[in-house]
Enzyme design. Sequence first.
Site, PDB file in Angstrom:
ATOM      1  N   HIS A 197      50.989  61.281  43.680  1.00 37.52           N
ATOM      2  CA  HIS A 197      49.802  61.125  44.520  1.00 37.52           C
ATOM      3  C   HIS A 197      48.733  62.133  44.139  1.00 37.52           C
ATOM      4  O   HIS A 197      47.542  61.832  44.151  1.00 37.52           O
ATOM      5  CB  HIS A 197      50.176  61.294  45.994  1.00 37.52           C
ATOM      6  CG  HIS A 197      50.794  60.064  46.582  1.00 37.52           C
ATOM      7  ND1 HIS A 197      51.380  60.047  47.818  1.00 37.52           N
ATOM      8  CD2 HIS A 197      50.910  58.797  46.111  1.00 37.52           C
ATOM      9  CE1 HIS A 197      51.829  58.828  48.077  1.00 37.52           C
ATOM     10  NE2 HIS A 197      51.559  58.058  47.053  1.00 37.52           N
ATOM     11  N   ARG A 304      49.745  46.473  43.519  1.00 36.13           N
ATOM     12  CA  ARG A 304      51.159  46.768  43.770  1.00 36.13           C
ATOM     13  C   ARG A 304      51.397  46.743  45.276  1.00 36.13           C
ATOM     14  O   ARG A 304      50.793  47.524  46.008  1.00 36.13           O
ATOM     15  CB  ARG A 304      51.525  48.136  43.207  1.00 36.13           C
ATOM     16  CG  ARG A 304      51.312  48.274  41.703  1.00 36.13           C
ATOM     17  CD  ARG A 304      51.690  49.678  41.257  1.00 36.13           C
ATOM     18  NE  ARG A 304      51.550  49.847  39.810  1.00 36.13           N
ATOM     19  CZ  ARG A 304      50.470  50.336  39.215  1.00 36.13           C
ATOM     20  NH1 ARG A 304      49.423  50.706  39.950  1.00 36.13           N
ATOM     21  NH2 ARG A 304      50.429  50.465  37.907  1.00 36.13           N
ATOM     22  N   ARG A 344      50.970  41.469  43.144  1.00 36.40           N
ATOM     23  CA  ARG A 344      52.337  41.400  42.622  1.00 36.40           C
ATOM     24  C   ARG A 344      53.314  41.426  43.782  1.00 36.40           C
ATOM     25  O   ARG A 344      53.221  42.289  44.659  1.00 36.40           O
ATOM     26  CB  ARG A 344      52.610  42.575  41.672  1.00 36.40           C
ATOM     27  CG  ARG A 344      53.986  42.499  41.003  1.00 36.40           C
ATOM     28  CD  ARG A 344      54.183  43.623  40.002  1.00 36.40           C
ATOM     29  NE  ARG A 344      54.285  44.924  40.651  1.00 36.40           N
ATOM     30  CZ  ARG A 344      54.353  46.078  39.991  1.00 36.40           C
ATOM     31  NH1 ARG A 344      54.305  46.079  38.669  1.00 36.40           N
ATOM     32  NH2 ARG A 344      54.448  47.214  40.639  1.00 36.40           N
ATOM     33  N   GLU A 442      57.667  41.489  31.025  1.00 35.80           N
ATOM     34  CA  GLU A 442      58.028  42.901  30.862  1.00 35.80           C
ATOM     35  C   GLU A 442      59.469  43.071  30.371  1.00 35.80           C
ATOM     36  O   GLU A 442      59.938  44.193  30.183  1.00 35.80           O
ATOM     37  CB  GLU A 442      57.821  43.652  32.180  1.00 35.80           C
ATOM     38  CG  GLU A 442      58.501  43.018  33.379  1.00 35.80           C
ATOM     39  CD  GLU A 442      58.066  43.626  34.693  1.00 35.80           C
ATOM     40  OE1 GLU A 442      57.575  44.770  34.698  1.00 35.80           O
ATOM     41  OE2 GLU A 442      58.233  42.963  35.730  1.00 35.80           O
ATOM     42  N   ASN A 465      54.437  48.852  29.990  1.00 31.03           N
ATOM     43  CA  ASN A 465      55.274  50.039  30.239  1.00 31.03           C
ATOM     44  C   ASN A 465      56.756  49.688  30.175  1.00 31.03           C
ATOM     45  O   ASN A 465      57.532  50.307  29.447  1.00 31.03           O
ATOM     46  CB  ASN A 465      54.953  50.653  31.608  1.00 31.03           C
ATOM     47  CG  ASN A 465      53.515  51.117  31.714  1.00 31.03           C
ATOM     48  OD1 ASN A 465      52.763  51.025  30.751  1.00 31.03           O
ATOM     49  ND2 ASN A 465      53.133  51.613  32.871  1.00 31.03           N
ATOM     50  N   ASP A 466      57.159  48.691  30.965  1.00 24.12           N
ATOM     51  CA  ASP A 466      58.569  48.293  30.975  1.00 24.12           C
ATOM     52  C   ASP A 466      58.958  47.558  29.699  1.00 24.12           C
ATOM     53  O   ASP A 466      60.083  47.701  29.209  1.00 24.12           O
ATOM     54  CB  ASP A 466      58.881  47.420  32.197  1.00 24.12           C
ATOM     55  CG  ASP A 466      59.264  48.257  33.412  1.00 24.12           C
ATOM     56  OD1 ASP A 466      59.620  49.439  33.224  1.00 24.12           O
ATOM     57  OD2 ASP A 466      59.213  47.733  34.537  1.00 24.12           O
ATOM     58  N   ARG A 476      61.813  56.167  29.856  1.00 19.69           N
ATOM     59  CA  ARG A 476      60.599  56.950  29.584  1.00 19.69           C
ATOM     60  C   ARG A 476      60.429  58.146  30.507  1.00 19.69           C
ATOM     61  O   ARG A 476      59.526  58.955  30.301  1.00 19.69           O
ATOM     62  CB  ARG A 476      59.368  56.048  29.639  1.00 19.69           C
ATOM     63  CG  ARG A 476      59.175  55.277  30.927  1.00 19.69           C
ATOM     64  CD  ARG A 476      58.204  54.112  30.698  1.00 19.69           C
ATOM     65  NE  ARG A 476      58.278  53.125  31.746  1.00 19.69           N
ATOM     66  CZ  ARG A 476      57.438  53.062  32.756  1.00 19.69           C
ATOM     67  NH1 ARG A 476      56.464  53.909  32.858  1.00 19.69           N
ATOM     68  NH2 ARG A 476      57.569  52.133  33.671  1.00 19.69           N
ATOM     69  N   CYS A 513      48.469  44.727  31.876  1.00 19.27           N
ATOM     70  CA  CYS A 513      48.231  45.598  33.033  1.00 19.27           C
ATOM     71  C   CYS A 513      48.967  46.932  32.923  1.00 19.27           C
ATOM     72  O   CYS A 513      48.959  47.730  33.856  1.00 19.27           O
ATOM     73  CB  CYS A 513      48.626  44.898  34.333  1.00 19.27           C
ATOM     74  SG  CYS A 513      50.379  44.496  34.450  1.00 19.27           S
TER      75      CYS A 513
END
Length: 582
Positions: A197, A304, A344, A442, A465-466, A476, A513
């Site tokens: 955050h 998200r 999503r 992904e 990313n995934d 990662r 994304c």
Amino acid sequence: MTSFTLHGIPVSRGIAIGRAHILAPAALDVQHYLIADDQVEAEVARLKCAITSVHAELQNIWNELPADAPSELGAFIDVHALILSDPMISEMPLDIIRSRYYNAEWALVTQIEELSAQFEEIEDTYLRERKSDIQQVGERVLKALTGSASLLPKGDGAEGGASMIVVARDISPADMLQFRHSAFSGFITDLGGQNSHTAIVARSLDIPATVGVSNASTLIDQGDWLIIDGDAGVVVVAPNSVVLDQYREKQARQVRERKKLGRLKKMPSVTLDGTPITLLANIEFPDDCGHAMDAGAHGVGLFRSEFLFMGRTGHAHQLPSEDEQFESYKKAVVAMKGRPVTIRTLDIGADKPMDFSEQTALNPALGLRAIRFCLSEPQMFLTQLRAILRASAFGPIKLLVPMLAHAFEIDQTLLMIEQAKAQLREQKIKFDADLPVGAMIEIPAAALSLPMFIKRLDFLSLGTNDLIQYALAIDRVDHEVAHLYNPLHPAVLYLISTTIAMAAKAGVPISVCGEMAGDIQMTRLLLGMGLREFSMHPSQLLAVKNEVLNSDLNALAPLMRKIVRSFEQEEIIAAVERLRVV
């Protein structure tokens, strides 16, 4: 003093120069002692009183949020209030006092440490870093118990009119409000990651920051001159005059460049050869839409929905209701003023517990998560689907499903969407009957079996990313193998380029994304592969737009063919560098 350099994680770009202001955590020197039986209820009352006072403090901070405060601050304060209300924080430490006869501070720290250890096992980086929110809430209660404070000095700043650079073990979003009344120009923390955050707020405030700088708060002394290079994640302590002058010039150059980028907001996003490119925003909270609009985003490419489900226990009556979800989705749709919002569905499960006390899976990245979890909890999933469909009556929504790998998962999901529609029709509730449904690509298996996705769905979104993580079989967030995470690995480039090409050939819209979309080092690479939709954090949008405006797709094509045919890392890196100067 001898100059030295520290390295951390870059989370917010820019250069900051100033004097160090060290914030010491309240938990550093908590007293540990046992209490007598007749002192138990008095100690329980003392902790209850501290929790109540922190609730009031958070409410006061929320009420006094200035009009120009980043929207994330209010949302994060709400998250902290939810955490504080959770029985794992508000009741379990009281049980520890009663059963183990610990003093209040010791009981609270014991519980916070136990919860933190559980969150450390979470695979997903965004949710794993919510551990810091639990610790920050605990820190605030400890301060209430001990009567300590960490207020920054107000006024014109540090000695000699220099700006302050805050150095701390960690910083809560609520505490960051204090910086607005100080000559504060950047911050450094021992803890934190790309998705903490603190990092998100730093990006939205546009404050240079470096997090995860191990032991920074002990290695740096109060009043030291510091330089933060937010682009590189580098901190220079006690720089000499030559280094100071170099960074001051770099800082001035960046200010000039940012002013130029600001002028791009209203310009059409079109390449030099006239190809229009869609630039979308990734958001975590409905209030993020303001930043997306300010940056000139064409819409939201990834909303998200997990934040609605966090900070709660896992019992059904404590999950967000359909109305609560509907109001959040509607707020985002209305805020985007006709621009599409891609929501999503819940990406949560074994590796992303909704309950602080939930046990994690043996191999959480490969476990019951995302759509697998949702299909195993049909009533919860139907509730979310109805809420999303209801919000679609107020503006364009696209529904994005994460972690699909099998045809039967797609078919089951589509059946549940139809079931949710039928339930709304029975209640005579309006919704967009033609709401587009898409899939996150992904998992390598999804990229390698794309025709079954193209046949069944309206659009696709590459979660790089995934995809990179699964393709290279590395975690990662594991420091021992994180250096192996490589978006330019030939296998990764093959998966991305073939997925984009197949979608384009079939006429199915596709976006990226993941982090690659917001990395200007990758913009021309993705453009050359045929990508026409990018979705990123709003703060990255104008820099990517600048790359788009200066790119000629005709010139990129020959270099791209060489890149996707190459299997030598050095050749690929060199070719990608050449793309930047075409």
